[in-house]
Design a protein around this motif. Structure first.
Motif, PDB file in Angstrom:
ATOM      1  N   GLU A   1       0.820  -1.219   0.000  1.00  0.00           N
ATOM      2  CA  GLU A   1       0.000   0.000   0.000  1.00  0.00           C
ATOM      3  C   GLU A   1       0.849   1.262   0.000  1.00  0.00           C
ATOM      4  OE1 GLU A   1      -3.353   2.171   2.856  1.00  0.00           O
ATOM      5  OE2 GLU A   1      -2.812   0.064   3.176  1.00  0.00           O
ATOM      6  N   TYR A   2       1.948   1.253   0.737  1.00  0.00           N
ATOM      7  CA  TYR A   2       2.812   2.422   0.834  1.00  0.00           C
ATOM      8  C   TYR A   2       3.930   2.415  -0.206  1.00  0.00           C
ATOM      9  CZ  TYR A   2       0.701   4.104   5.171  1.00  0.00           C
ATOM     10  OH  TYR A   2      -0.174   4.607   6.107  1.00  0.00           O
ATOM     11  N   GLY A   3       3.943   1.427  -1.058  1.00  0.00           N
ATOM     12  CA  GLY A   3       4.959   1.373  -2.107  1.00  0.00           C
ATOM     13  C   GLY A   3       6.346   1.038  -1.596  1.00  0.00           C
ATOM     14  N   LEU A   4       6.432   0.393  -0.429  1.00  0.00           N
ATOM     15  CA  LEU A   4       7.730   0.075   0.142  1.00  0.00           C
ATOM     16  C   LEU A   4       8.396  -1.112  -0.534  1.00  0.00           C
ATOM     17  CD1 LEU A   4       6.795   0.507   3.914  1.00  0.00           C
ATOM     18  CD2 LEU A   4       7.906   2.162   2.404  1.00  0.00           C
ATOM     19  N   ASP A   5       7.657  -1.808  -1.396  1.00  0.00           N
ATOM     20  CA  ASP A   5       8.227  -2.932  -2.114  1.00  0.00           C
ATOM     21  C   ASP A   5       8.803  -2.522  -3.464  1.00  0.00           C
ATOM     22  OD1 ASP A   5       5.765  -2.218  -3.108  1.00  0.00           O
ATOM     23  OD2 ASP A   5       5.062  -4.280  -3.424  1.00  0.00           O
ATOM     24  N   ARG A   6       8.699  -1.250  -3.810  1.00  0.00           N
ATOM     25  CA  ARG A   6       9.236  -0.785  -5.084  1.00  0.00           C
ATOM     26  C   ARG A   6      10.738  -0.582  -4.990  1.00  0.00           C
ATOM     27  NH1 ARG A   6       6.001   4.499  -6.419  1.00  0.00           N
ATOM     28  NH2 ARG A   6       6.449   4.806  -4.190  1.00  0.00           N
ATOM     29  N   PRO A   7      11.440  -0.500  -6.134  1.00  0.00           N
ATOM     30  CA  PRO A   7      12.886  -0.230  -6.106  1.00  0.00           C
ATOM     31  C   PRO A   7      13.169   1.106  -5.422  1.00  0.00           C
ATOM     32  CG  PRO A   7      12.193  -0.963  -8.286  1.00  0.00           C
ATOM     33  CD  PRO A   7      10.936  -0.729  -7.495  1.00  0.00           C
ATOM     34  N   TRP A   8      14.394   1.232  -4.907  1.00  0.00           N
ATOM     35  CA  TRP A   8      14.750   2.423  -4.135  1.00  0.00           C
ATOM     36  C   TRP A   8      14.600   3.694  -4.954  1.00  0.00           C
ATOM     37  CZ3 TRP A   8      18.518   5.807  -5.591  1.00  0.00           C
ATOM     38  CH2 TRP A   8      19.417   5.376  -6.566  1.00  0.00           C
ATOM     39  N   TYR A   9      14.979   3.643  -6.242  1.00  0.00           N
ATOM     40  CA  TYR A   9      14.901   4.853  -7.060  1.00  0.00           C
ATOM     41  C   TYR A   9      13.459   5.277  -7.319  1.00  0.00           C
ATOM     42  CZ  TYR A   9      14.452   1.253 -10.682  1.00  0.00           C
ATOM     43  OH  TYR A   9      14.058   0.167 -11.421  1.00  0.00           O
ATOM     44  N   ALA A  10      12.552   4.290  -7.398  1.00  0.00           N
ATOM     45  CA  ALA A  10      11.138   4.627  -7.583  1.00  0.00           C
ATOM     46  C   ALA A  10      10.585   5.304  -6.324  1.00  0.00           C
ATOM     47  CB  ALA A  10      10.335   3.376  -7.920  1.00  0.00           C
ATOM     48  N   GLN A  11      10.962   4.786  -5.153  1.00  0.00           N
ATOM     49  CA  GLN A  11      10.536   5.411  -3.904  1.00  0.00           C
ATOM     50  C   GLN A  11      11.126   6.814  -3.776  1.00  0.00           C
ATOM     51  OE1 GLN A  11      10.692   2.955  -0.303  1.00  0.00           O
ATOM     52  NE2 GLN A  11      11.112   1.147  -1.576  1.00  0.00           N
ATOM     53  N   TYR A  12      12.386   6.945  -4.161  1.00  0.00           N
ATOM     54  CA  TYR A  12      13.048   8.256  -4.082  1.00  0.00           C
ATOM     55  C   TYR A  12      12.345   9.280  -4.961  1.00  0.00           C
ATOM     56  CZ  TYR A  12      16.488  11.866  -5.223  1.00  0.00           C
ATOM     57  OH  TYR A  12      17.112  13.062  -5.455  1.00  0.00           O
ATOM     58  N   LEU A  13      12.075   8.924  -6.210  1.00  0.00           N
ATOM     59  CA  LEU A  13      11.404   9.851  -7.118  1.00  0.00           C
ATOM     60  C   LEU A  13       9.996  10.177  -6.633  1.00  0.00           C
ATOM     61  CD1 LEU A  13      12.552   8.420 -10.576  1.00  0.00           C
ATOM     62  CD2 LEU A  13      13.365  10.481  -9.417  1.00  0.00           C
ATOM     63  N   SER A  14       9.342   9.200  -6.023  1.00  0.00           N
ATOM     64  CA  SER A  14       7.994   9.445  -5.496  1.00  0.00           C
ATOM     65  C   SER A  14       8.025  10.462  -4.364  1.00  0.00           C
ATOM     66  CB  SER A  14       7.390   8.127  -5.011  1.00  0.00           C
ATOM     67  OG  SER A  14       6.129   8.350  -4.413  1.00  0.00           O
ATOM     68  N   HIS A  15       8.957  10.282  -3.423  1.00  0.00           N
ATOM     69  CA  HIS A  15       9.080  11.235  -2.310  1.00  0.00           C
ATOM     70  C   HIS A  15       9.496  12.611  -2.820  1.00  0.00           C
ATOM     71  CE1 HIS A  15       8.357   8.672   1.152  1.00  0.00           C
ATOM     72  NE2 HIS A  15       9.128   7.739   0.620  1.00  0.00           N
ATOM     73  N   LEU A  16      10.447  12.653  -3.745  1.00  0.00           N
ATOM     74  CA  LEU A  16      10.920  13.927  -4.265  1.00  0.00           C
ATOM     75  C   LEU A  16       9.820  14.658  -5.017  1.00  0.00           C
ATOM     76  CD1 LEU A  16      13.488  15.650  -4.389  1.00  0.00           C
ATOM     77  CD2 LEU A  16      14.015  14.573  -6.592  1.00  0.00           C
ATOM     78  N   GLY A  17       9.052  13.928  -5.810  1.00  0.00           N
ATOM     79  CA  GLY A  17       7.948  14.557  -6.529  1.00  0.00           C
ATOM     80  C   GLY A  17       6.898  15.118  -5.592  1.00  0.00           C
ATOM     81  N   ARG A  18       6.624  14.394  -4.503  1.00  0.00           N
ATOM     82  CA  ARG A  18       5.637  14.886  -3.535  1.00  0.00           C
ATOM     83  C   ARG A  18       6.138  16.154  -2.855  1.00  0.00           C
ATOM     84  NH1 ARG A  18       4.720  10.326  -1.114  1.00  0.00           N
ATOM     85  NH2 ARG A  18       6.204  10.655   0.592  1.00  0.00           N
ATOM     86  N   VAL A  19       7.431  16.198  -2.542  1.00  0.00           N
ATOM     87  CA  VAL A  19       7.996  17.390  -1.921  1.00  0.00           C
ATOM     88  C   VAL A  19       7.911  18.578  -2.861  1.00  0.00           C
ATOM     89  CG1 VAL A  19      10.152  18.434  -1.100  1.00  0.00           C
ATOM     90  CG2 VAL A  19       9.507  16.142  -0.348  1.00  0.00           C
TER      91      VAL A  19
END
Length: 324
Positions: free
Chosen positions: A61-79
């Motif tokens: 649900e929180y996308g914690l199973d995605r690759p690190w770069y996908a999580q990074y881009l997601s957090h950066l885009g939200r910021v």
């Protein structure tokens, strides 16, 4: 003058964006690489006993199973959209969690900054160009205090003034009395460093010809130091404003934990332990933003303190300051 200020602001804003991006990136990588499962914090922390199915559901649900770069881009885009997300641990928006704790930290930081600066200026004015043994005692005391960890100072203050004399409460963040010891623990190391720097600057300024001229006009020593020497000696003190900010923000984590005070420091510490990335990222970005803002204000203060810098291009100012 106006063009100089605008160029200065423009360059500092560009540099500030780089600082914020670097802080966000480094924070994400450090938390991602440290041991621990954020999903555990989301479902209730270490005391919770979720089933593997619940952990798997929360992870997806929180996308914690995605690759690190996908999580990074997601957090950066939200910021970039101005959304700091929701705390994994508190289940509240990060802006709300930080906002609820910011007041106590600002109160502590301002009190510590005022006390530290007042002590540094008072001691420097009283000891600059005095007898060697007076300067030696002041310098040794400043070195000792500046080298002492804030948590040890806090324990010493608690032992003497709280547990021993019972003059101030040991914990809490309610009322002026609960602010005294934490502010002192945070202010004393800062005062030690700033006092040493300011005294060295004052001793150089007190040898300048305009100081000799002021003395020949019959001005009292205190007037010469306050009205003529102090202003010129403030430049290196202003230059160290980045140190002030770093010491106050870093010391707040230790001080608020030691004295069991509310504040961003304790919030950050608990978020790091729980791998609560949205909260850690929000606090780090707030700290980096304050740092960028303070450095911009300092650059503008240079133009007030030293008018010669008004004719220096903003991009070349650091070299000019070093030459001065």
């Amino acid at each position: 003058m106006r063009n100089t200020v605008l160029r200065l602001i423009g360059w500092r804003l560009v540099a500030g964006v780089g600082v914020l991006w670097g802080a966000a990136t480094l924070t994400f990588l450090v938390l991602y690489l440290t041991p621990g499962d954020p999903a555990q914090a989301i479902v209730g922390g270490e005391n919770a006993a979720p089933t593997p199915e619940v952990i798997a559901q929360v992870t997806a649900e929180y996308g914690l199973d995605r690759p690190w770069y996908a999580q990074y881009l997601s957090h950066l885009g939200r910021v970039l959209r101005g959304d700091l997300g929701t705390s994994y641990r508190l289940h509240t928006p990060v802006t709300q969690a930080v906002g609820e704790q910011a007041g106590a930290t600002v109160e502590l930081a301002v009190a510590a900054a005022v006390v530290g600066l007042a002590l540094a200026v008072t001691v420097a004015l009283a000891t600059a160009k005095r007898r060697r043994w007076i300067r030696g005692i002041a310098s040794g005391s400043e070195l000792t205090i500046a080298s002492t960890p804030s948590f040890w100072l806090g324990i010493l203050l608690l032992t003497v003034f709280s547990f021993g004399l019972r003059l101030f409460p040991a914990t809490g963040s309610h009322g002026f009395s609960s602010l005294v010891l934490p502010a002192l623990a945070l202010a004393l190391p800062i005062a030690g460093v700033l006092g040493h720097v300011l005294r060295e600057a004052l001793e150089e300024v007190l040898d300048e010809p305009f100081i000799v001229s002021a003395r020949t006009r019959g001005l009292p020593d205190l007037t010469v130091r306050l009205r003529h020497a102090l202003r010129h000696a403030l430049v290196p003190l202003v230059t160290m404003s980045g140190y002030w900010v770093g010491a106050l923000l870093g010391g707040a984590v230790i001080t608020e934990t030691l004295f069991t005070r509310q504040g961003i420091g304790r919030l950050l510490l608990s978020a790091v332990n729980a791998k609560d990335l949205p909260v850690v990222l929000g606090v780090v970005l707030l700290s980096a933003g304050v740092y960028v803002l303070v450095n911009l204000v300092v650059d503008l203060l240079y133009l007030v303190i030293d008018p010669r810098l008004r004719d220096v291009p903003a991009i070349a100012r650091p070299a000019a300051e070093g030459a001065a």
